[in-house]
Write a protein that holds these residues in place. Structure first.
Motif, short mmCIF file in Angstrom:
data_model
loop_
_atom_site.label_atom_id
_atom_site.label_comp_id
_atom_site.label_asym_id
_atom_site.label_seq_id
_atom_site.Cartn_x
_atom_site.Cartn_y
_atom_site.Cartn_z
N GLU A 24 0.83 -1.20 0.00
CA GLU A 24 0.00 0.00 0.00
C GLU A 24 0.87 1.26 0.00
O GLU A 24 0.57 2.25 -0.69
CB GLU A 24 -0.92 0.01 1.23
N ILE A 35 2.42 1.69 -3.45
CA ILE A 35 1.43 2.19 -4.40
C ILE A 35 1.24 3.69 -4.21
O ILE A 35 1.23 4.46 -5.18
CB ILE A 35 0.09 1.45 -4.23
N LYS A 58 -0.20 4.02 -13.98
CA LYS A 58 -0.79 2.95 -13.18
C LYS A 58 -0.40 1.55 -13.65
O LYS A 58 -0.09 0.67 -12.84
CB LYS A 58 -2.32 3.10 -13.17
N ALA A 104 1.78 -1.09 -11.46
CA ALA A 104 1.28 -2.43 -11.12
C ALA A 104 2.25 -3.51 -11.57
O ALA A 104 2.51 -4.48 -10.84
CB ALA A 104 -0.09 -2.64 -11.77
N GLU A 138 -4.12 -8.50 -9.57
CA GLU A 138 -4.44 -8.17 -8.17
C GLU A 138 -3.83 -6.83 -7.77
O GLU A 138 -4.49 -6.00 -7.13
CB GLU A 138 -3.93 -9.29 -7.26
N VAL A 139 -2.58 -6.62 -8.16
CA VAL A 139 -1.90 -5.37 -7.82
C VAL A 139 -2.52 -4.21 -8.59
O VAL A 139 -2.70 -3.11 -8.04
CB VAL A 139 -0.39 -5.47 -8.13
N TYR A 140 -2.89 -4.45 -9.84
CA TYR A 140 -3.51 -3.38 -10.64
C TYR A 140 -4.82 -2.93 -9.99
O TYR A 140 -5.12 -1.73 -9.93
CB TYR A 140 -3.76 -3.86 -12.07
N ASP A 141 -5.62 -3.88 -9.52
CA ASP A 141 -6.87 -3.52 -8.84
C ASP A 141 -6.59 -2.66 -7.62
O ASP A 141 -7.34 -1.70 -7.34
CB ASP A 141 -7.64 -4.78 -8.44
N ALA A 142 -5.52 -3.00 -6.88
CA ALA A 142 -5.17 -2.21 -5.70
C ALA A 142 -4.71 -0.80 -6.08
O ALA A 142 -5.02 0.17 -5.38
CB ALA A 142 -4.06 -2.93 -4.92
N ALA A 160 -7.82 1.19 -7.02
CA ALA A 160 -8.57 1.54 -5.81
C ALA A 160 -7.91 2.68 -5.06
O ALA A 160 -8.58 3.60 -4.59
CB ALA A 160 -8.68 0.30 -4.89
N ALA A 161 -6.58 2.65 -4.96
CA ALA A 161 -5.87 3.71 -4.27
C ALA A 161 -5.97 5.03 -5.02
O ALA A 161 -6.10 6.09 -4.41
CB ALA A 161 -4.40 3.32 -4.10
N ARG A 214 -9.30 7.01 -4.42
CA ARG A 214 -9.64 7.49 -3.07
C ARG A 214 -9.49 9.01 -3.00
O ARG A 214 -8.67 9.60 -3.65
CB ARG A 214 -8.72 6.85 -2.03
#
Length: 291
Positions: A250, A253, A263, A267, A280-284, A287-288, A291
């Protein structure tokens, strides 16, 4: 804040060949030929270039030793509507040479500044090395004294990207030995005589490459050293040695997004570092970023 140009003249920052004269584009030749004056580091070096293309334009020395006293005169020329071209001895001005100061002053004065692209030893060596180039750091010339050079290499070793260093052929063997001392397991490439007849790329682990080059004796031609990025475990150990804990996914990222890293590239890099599925990392990352 710099707005629209207010001076009638134009400052052209012109990239010139780094070895092979055929790399000069038609636009480079046209721009130099149309200039009222060409500012250069060494009039003898640029004079040979101009002569090769049959160009007769006034040349004026404008290297780092006289740049400060030349700026005012250049601005006067631009205010008078002249076309002023600036070149380095070879390659792209403003990269490891004094051109940046002139561009900065011209923009602040409201002049029109154009860049006429040309070869760059940085990018040519990076591509020729075959090492990963998604993220890289251009160091230029390292300190000459061994102690200062080792200290700087220790700092560079913590950079999460490929490192590009310029070096003299007289000092390259010693510098490679210092790289091997600080980063013994890294892959390193020595790129020499770029774009010339005897262009050469020698690669290997730092220690082995240093020994190979030392055994060859003094080399000829300008040299570029390209050092591969550290593996994730080396980067983590260096951070701990410097008193900092390894960053979490986190945190990595957040740092990458704050630095403006694309991005998808972020990732890809972190998936490799953390041994996680890229999706999985791309989704994170997404999401970050939301925010």
């Amino acid at each position: 804040m710099t707005g629209a140009p207010t001076l009638p003249g134009t400052l052209s920052i012109v990239g010139t060949p780094i070895g092979n004269l055929r790399d000069a584009s038609p636009r480079v030749i046209e721009t130099l030929g149309a200039a009222d004056v060409v500012l250069c580091e060494d009039t003898r070096v640029t004079g040979k270039l101009m002569s090769a293309f049959g160009l007769r334009v006034r040349l004026e020395r404008c290297d780092e030793n006289v740049m400060a006293e030349k700026v005012a005169g250049v601005l006067d020329r631009l205010a008078a509507g002249e076309r002023v071209a600036f070149v380095s001895d070879a390659g792209m001005p403003g990269v490891s040479d004094p051109g940046q100061r002139l561009v900065d002053a011209a923009l602040d004065a409201g002049a029109h500044v154009e860049v006429v692209p040309g070869p760059s030893a940085v990018t040519c060596a990076l591509v020729a090395s075959g090492l990963a180039s998604e993220h890289f750091f251009f160091e230029g010339f390292l300190p000459r004294k061994r102690g200062a050079q080792l200290e700087r290499l220790e700092e560079l070793a913590a950079i999460p990207g490929t490192i590009v260093v310029y070096e003299s052929p007289r000092r390259v063997a010693e510098t490679l030995a210092n790289v091997a001392e600080v980063m013994p397991g890294r892959r390193v490439a020595l790129v020499r005589e770029l774009t010339k007849l005897h262009e050469e790329v020698v690669r290997g682990e730092a220690a082995g490459l240093a020994a190979c080059i030392a055994a060859r004796g003094e080399l000829r031609g300008e040299c570029v050293i390209v050092i591969a990025a550290p593996a994730a475990d080396e980067l983590d150990s260096r951070r701990r040695a410097m008193g900092g804990a390894a960053l979490s996914l986190e945190e990595e990222i957040a740092a990458g997004l704050a630095a403006g890293e694309p991005k998808s590239a972020l990732a890809k890099r972190l998936a490799k570092s953390f041994s996680l599925p890229r999706a999985e990392v791309y989704d994170a990352v997404i999401a970050a970023a939301s925010r």
